[in-house]
Every structure is written in structure tokens, then in C-alpha cells.
Motif scaffolding. Structure first.
Motif, PDB file in Angstrom:
ATOM      1  N   ALA A  61       0.900  -1.145   0.084  1.00  0.00           N
ATOM      2  CA  ALA A  61      -0.049   0.080   0.052  1.00  0.00           C
ATOM      3  C   ALA A  61       0.895   1.249  -0.046  1.00  0.00           C
ATOM      4  O   ALA A  61       2.051   1.169   0.511  1.00  0.00           O
ATOM      5  N   ILE A  62       0.244   2.417  -0.618  1.00  0.00           N
ATOM      6  CA  ILE A  62       0.926   3.706  -0.554  1.00  0.00           C
ATOM      7  C   ILE A  62      -0.135   4.549   0.311  1.00  0.00           C
ATOM      8  O   ILE A  62      -1.399   4.762  -0.196  1.00  0.00           O
ATOM      9  N   VAL A  63       0.300   4.806   1.606  1.00  0.00           N
ATOM     10  CA  VAL A  63      -0.654   5.376   2.541  1.00  0.00           C
ATOM     11  C   VAL A  63      -0.086   6.933   2.264  1.00  0.00           C
ATOM     12  O   VAL A  63       1.000   7.348   2.618  1.00  0.00           O
ATOM     13  N   CYS A  64      -1.191   7.740   2.302  1.00  0.00           N
ATOM     14  CA  CYS A  64      -1.086   9.283   2.265  1.00  0.00           C
ATOM     15  C   CYS A  64      -1.751   9.734   3.632  1.00  0.00           C
ATOM     16  O   CYS A  64      -2.970   9.639   3.849  1.00  0.00           O
ATOM     17  N   THR A  65      -0.816  10.478   4.316  1.00  0.00           N
ATOM     18  CA  THR A  65      -1.219  11.100   5.506  1.00  0.00           C
ATOM     19  C   THR A  65      -1.914  12.435   5.343  1.00  0.00           C
ATOM     20  O   THR A  65      -2.963  12.659   6.277  1.00  0.00           O
ATOM     21  N   HIS A  66      -1.909  12.772   4.135  1.00  0.00           N
ATOM     22  CA  HIS A  66      -2.933  13.870   3.870  1.00  0.00           C
ATOM     23  C   HIS A  66      -2.450  14.230   2.218  1.00  0.00           C
ATOM     24  O   HIS A  66      -1.504  13.503   1.707  1.00  0.00           O
ATOM     25  N   ALA A  67      -3.168  14.936   1.597  1.00  0.00           N
ATOM     26  CA  ALA A  67      -2.999  15.101  -0.148  1.00  0.00           C
ATOM     27  C   ALA A  67      -2.353  16.282  -0.141  1.00  0.00           C
ATOM     28  O   ALA A  67      -2.777  16.783  -1.428  1.00  0.00           O
ATOM     29  N   HIS A  68      -1.699  17.033   0.470  1.00  0.00           N
ATOM     30  CA  HIS A  68      -0.660  18.249  -0.056  1.00  0.00           C
ATOM     31  C   HIS A  68       0.267  17.738  -1.179  1.00  0.00           C
ATOM     32  O   HIS A  68       0.698  16.529  -0.965  1.00  0.00           O
ATOM     33  N   ASP A  69       0.542  18.552  -1.969  1.00  0.00           N
ATOM     34  CA  ASP A  69       1.306  18.058  -3.378  1.00  0.00           C
ATOM     35  C   ASP A  69       2.594  17.465  -2.882  1.00  0.00           C
ATOM     36  O   ASP A  69       2.886  16.358  -3.618  1.00  0.00           O
ATOM     37  N   ALA A  75       2.634   9.523  -5.663  1.00  0.00           N
ATOM     38  CA  ALA A  75       2.158   8.360  -5.517  1.00  0.00           C
ATOM     39  C   ALA A  75       1.534   7.753  -6.905  1.00  0.00           C
ATOM     40  O   ALA A  75       1.691   6.331  -6.764  1.00  0.00           O
ATOM     41  N   PRO A  76       0.896   8.400  -7.778  1.00  0.00           N
ATOM     42  CA  PRO A  76       0.366   7.565  -9.048  1.00  0.00           C
ATOM     43  C   PRO A  76       1.535   6.804  -9.775  1.00  0.00           C
ATOM     44  O   PRO A  76       1.249   5.726 -10.139  1.00  0.00           O
ATOM     45  N   ASP A  77       2.994   7.457 -10.053  1.00  0.00           N
ATOM     46  CA  ASP A  77       3.780   6.747 -10.485  1.00  0.00           C
ATOM     47  C   ASP A  77       4.198   5.324  -9.759  1.00  0.00           C
ATOM     48  O   ASP A  77       4.538   4.501 -10.502  1.00  0.00           O
ATOM     49  N   VAL A  78       4.294   5.443  -8.464  1.00  0.00           N
ATOM     50  CA  VAL A  78       4.621   4.211  -7.768  1.00  0.00           C
ATOM     51  C   VAL A  78       3.642   3.233  -7.891  1.00  0.00           C
ATOM     52  O   VAL A  78       3.990   2.173  -7.797  1.00  0.00           O
ATOM     53  N   ALA A  79       2.267   3.612  -7.539  1.00  0.00           N
ATOM     54  CA  ALA A  79       1.281   2.813  -7.940  1.00  0.00           C
ATOM     55  C   ALA A  79       1.286   2.196  -9.399  1.00  0.00           C
ATOM     56  O   ALA A  79       1.168   0.858  -9.268  1.00  0.00           O
ATOM     57  N   LEU A  80       1.808   2.900 -10.388  1.00  0.00           N
ATOM     58  CA  LEU A  80       1.620   2.299 -11.779  1.00  0.00           C
ATOM     59  C   LEU A  80       2.704   1.178 -11.935  1.00  0.00           C
ATOM     60  O   LEU A  80       2.656   0.225 -12.310  1.00  0.00           O
ATOM     61  N   LEU A  87      -4.050   4.786  -0.780  1.00  0.00           N
ATOM     62  CA  LEU A  87      -5.220   4.914   0.541  1.00  0.00           C
ATOM     63  C   LEU A  87      -5.006   6.466   0.834  1.00  0.00           C
ATOM     64  O   LEU A  87      -4.117   7.088   1.166  1.00  0.00           O
ATOM     65  N   LEU A  88      -6.167   6.973   0.980  1.00  0.00           N
ATOM     66  CA  LEU A  88      -6.358   8.488   1.405  1.00  0.00           C
ATOM     67  C   LEU A  88      -7.562   8.627   2.308  1.00  0.00           C
ATOM     68  O   LEU A  88      -8.797   8.139   1.461  1.00  0.00           O
ATOM     69  N   HIS A  89      -7.579   9.425   3.214  1.00  0.00           N
ATOM     70  CA  HIS A  89      -8.943   9.684   3.764  1.00  0.00           C
ATOM     71  C   HIS A  89      -9.775  10.770   2.946  1.00  0.00           C
ATOM     72  O   HIS A  89      -9.235  11.604   2.242  1.00  0.00           O
ATOM     73  N   ARG A 103      -6.562  11.415 -11.628  1.00  0.00           N
ATOM     74  CA  ARG A 103      -6.412   9.864 -11.262  1.00  0.00           C
ATOM     75  C   ARG A 103      -7.028  10.048  -9.727  1.00  0.00           C
ATOM     76  O   ARG A 103      -6.529  10.882  -8.752  1.00  0.00           O
ATOM     77  N   ARG A 104      -7.755   9.114  -9.400  1.00  0.00           N
ATOM     78  CA  ARG A 104      -8.416   8.985  -8.010  1.00  0.00           C
ATOM     79  C   ARG A 104      -7.776   8.029  -7.048  1.00  0.00           C
ATOM     80  O   ARG A 104      -7.008   7.117  -7.645  1.00  0.00           O
ATOM     81  N   PRO A 105      -7.551   8.309  -5.938  1.00  0.00           N
ATOM     82  CA  PRO A 105      -7.043   7.115  -4.889  1.00  0.00           C
ATOM     83  C   PRO A 105      -7.992   5.890  -5.148  1.00  0.00           C
ATOM     84  O   PRO A 105      -9.189   5.976  -5.566  1.00  0.00           O
ATOM     85  N   ASP A 106      -7.151   4.926  -4.623  1.00  0.00           N
ATOM     86  CA  ASP A 106      -7.789   3.535  -4.802  1.00  0.00           C
ATOM     87  C   ASP A 106      -8.820   2.911  -3.855  1.00  0.00           C
ATOM     88  O   ASP A 106      -9.757   2.308  -3.852  1.00  0.00           O
ATOM     89  N   ARG A 107      -8.442   3.533  -2.578  1.00  0.00           N
ATOM     90  CA  ARG A 107      -9.042   3.058  -1.325  1.00  0.00           C
ATOM     91  C   ARG A 107      -9.180   4.366  -0.250  1.00  0.00           C
ATOM     92  O   ARG A 107      -8.279   4.892  -0.255  1.00  0.00           O
ATOM     93  N   PRO A 108     -10.400   4.386   0.431  1.00  0.00           N
ATOM     94  CA  PRO A 108     -10.350   5.083   1.596  1.00  0.00           C
ATOM     95  C   PRO A 108      -9.749   4.648   2.682  1.00  0.00           C
ATOM     96  O   PRO A 108      -9.687   3.571   3.163  1.00  0.00           O
TER      97      PRO A 108
END
Length: 211
Positions: A61-69, A75-80, A87-89, A103-108
Motif C-alpha cells: 500500500a501507498i498510504v497518504c497522511t494527507h494530500a498536500h502535493d 504516488a500515482p507513478d509508484v502505484a503504476l 490509500l487516502l482519507h 487520477r483518484r485514490p484507490d481506497r479510502p
């Protein structure tokens, strides 16, 4: 043998942009896992550096503590490259769309969720204030908290920009973080680590000073 679970730190450099301003920043990227499996917390700036740190391990998983750029840029390139979900709240969707409109996050992520990597539990704590969907990850078996930009050595995260609120972050820190065991090591989104015990005595002072 997969080896013992461990925490690894990668520092990447780039910029943070919001409200018409841009700043140079160094970010901590945290990897939790063993020789076989790993989770990345905050894929910041440099996807090649993050992928090199992951190596040939499975990225679960790639967990985002928040979505500041600065925290989600890679994240998208690592996911690809790995097939790992982002994962993002959901309360941080407004900030995510500024960084990655296509590109949307994959899971909440939700408060109380439990992620598992290499047999280690990572408990999701929703800690709004720096950002509405900010979360921290608590790993009791490792005595570790991954605080993103909610708590730093010496004070709370910044709240002077859009979608942030000082009173909210002070409540999040006091109610969710400083109630953890004092010896818990706080691994922050920028800069050096601290402990709950080191920061807990200063909450009233921060609240009175307004930062």
C-alpha cells in the motif's frame, strides 16, 4: 527468512504549492515492513527514489497522511510501477484533485482502520487540522507513530493555509496523539523524530500562543 519488521526513512526534495505560493521542502518518506513486504507512507516528490527504496519487495500500500502535493506527488507513478493501491482519507479529496485531477485514490482510509504489513498493525487515526483528511498511523508493536504534518518536534503542523484550522489540529494532537504511551517515537513528515513524552508538556503553550 523475511527478517524482523523495521522502519526505514527516505528523504526526498521538491516543492510544496498551495494558495498561489511555492516553497522548497524536504520530505520524509517512511517504509514499514521486512525483507519481503513493505508499506510506503507518503510517496513524496521522487518516484524513482521511492521505488529504489522498496526494491524487489512487495509494496502492499501507498498510504497518504494527507494530500498536500509534496506528500502525494509521486504516488500515482509508484502505484503504476508496483500495482500497489493508494490509500487516502476522503476528506482530503479536494486537495488530492489539485495535485492529480485525472487520477483518484484507490481506497479510502477511515479512523480506526487497521492495516497490516509484515505482521505489524498500523492503526489509522484521523487527525484533521493541517488538512481535513489528515491521518496518523500508530504501530504499537514498533512503539511508533507516523504523524505526517500533524505533529513535529516542537509543535503542531502549519494551519495558515486553505483547508486547515488551528483549533482543530490542537484538538487532534491532544485527544489522539498525546494520549499514546510517552515512549512512542513520532516519525514526522519533515525533519527529525521526537517522542510523545517530549511534546506532551507543551500542548497548553501551543494553544495559548496560537501556533
Amino acid at each position: 527468512m523475511a527478517g524482523a519488521p523495521r522502519i526505514e526513512r527516505l528523504v526526498t526534495s521538491g516543492t510544496f504549492s498551495l494558495d498561489g505560493g511555492t516553497w522548497d521542502v524536504d520530505n520524509n518518506v517512511w517504509l514499514i515492513g521486512d525483507d519481503d513486504e513493505v508499506v510506503v507512507i507518503d510517496a513524496a516528490h521522487d518516484s524513482d527514489a521511492v521505488l529504489a527504496a522498496v526494491g524487489d519487495r512487495r509494496l502492499s500500500a501507498i498510504v497518504c497522511t494527507h494530500a498536500h502535493d509534496d506528500h502525494v506527488r509521486a504516488a500515482p507513478d509508484v502505484a503504476l510501477a508496483t500495482g500497489a493501491p493508494i490509500l487516502l482519507h476522503p476528506d482530503d479529496q479536494v486537495l488530492w484533485k489539485m495535485a492529480h485531477p485525472g487520477r483518484r485514490p484507490d481506497r479510502p482510509l477511515a479512523d480506526g482502520d487497521e492495516l497490516t504489513v509484515a505482521g505489524i498493525g498500523l492503526r489509522v487515526l484521523h487527525t484533521p487540522g493541517h488538512a481535513p483528511g489528515a491521518v496518523c498511523l500508530y504501530a504499537p508493536e514498533l512503539g511508533a507513530l507516523f504523524s505526517g504534518d500533524t505533529l513535529f518536534a516542537g509543535g503542531p503542523g502549519a494551519t495558515g493555509r486553505s483547508y486547515s484550522d488551528f483549533g482543530t489540529i490542537i484538538s487532534s494532537i491532544g485527544d489522539r496523539l498525546l494520549t499514546l504511551p510517552g515512549e512512542t517515537v513520532v516519525h514526522t513528515g519533515h525533519g527529525e523524530t521526537t517522542t510523545v513524552q517530549a511534546e506532551a508538556p507543551h500542548l497548553q503553550e501551543w494553544a495559548a500562543r496560537g501556533w
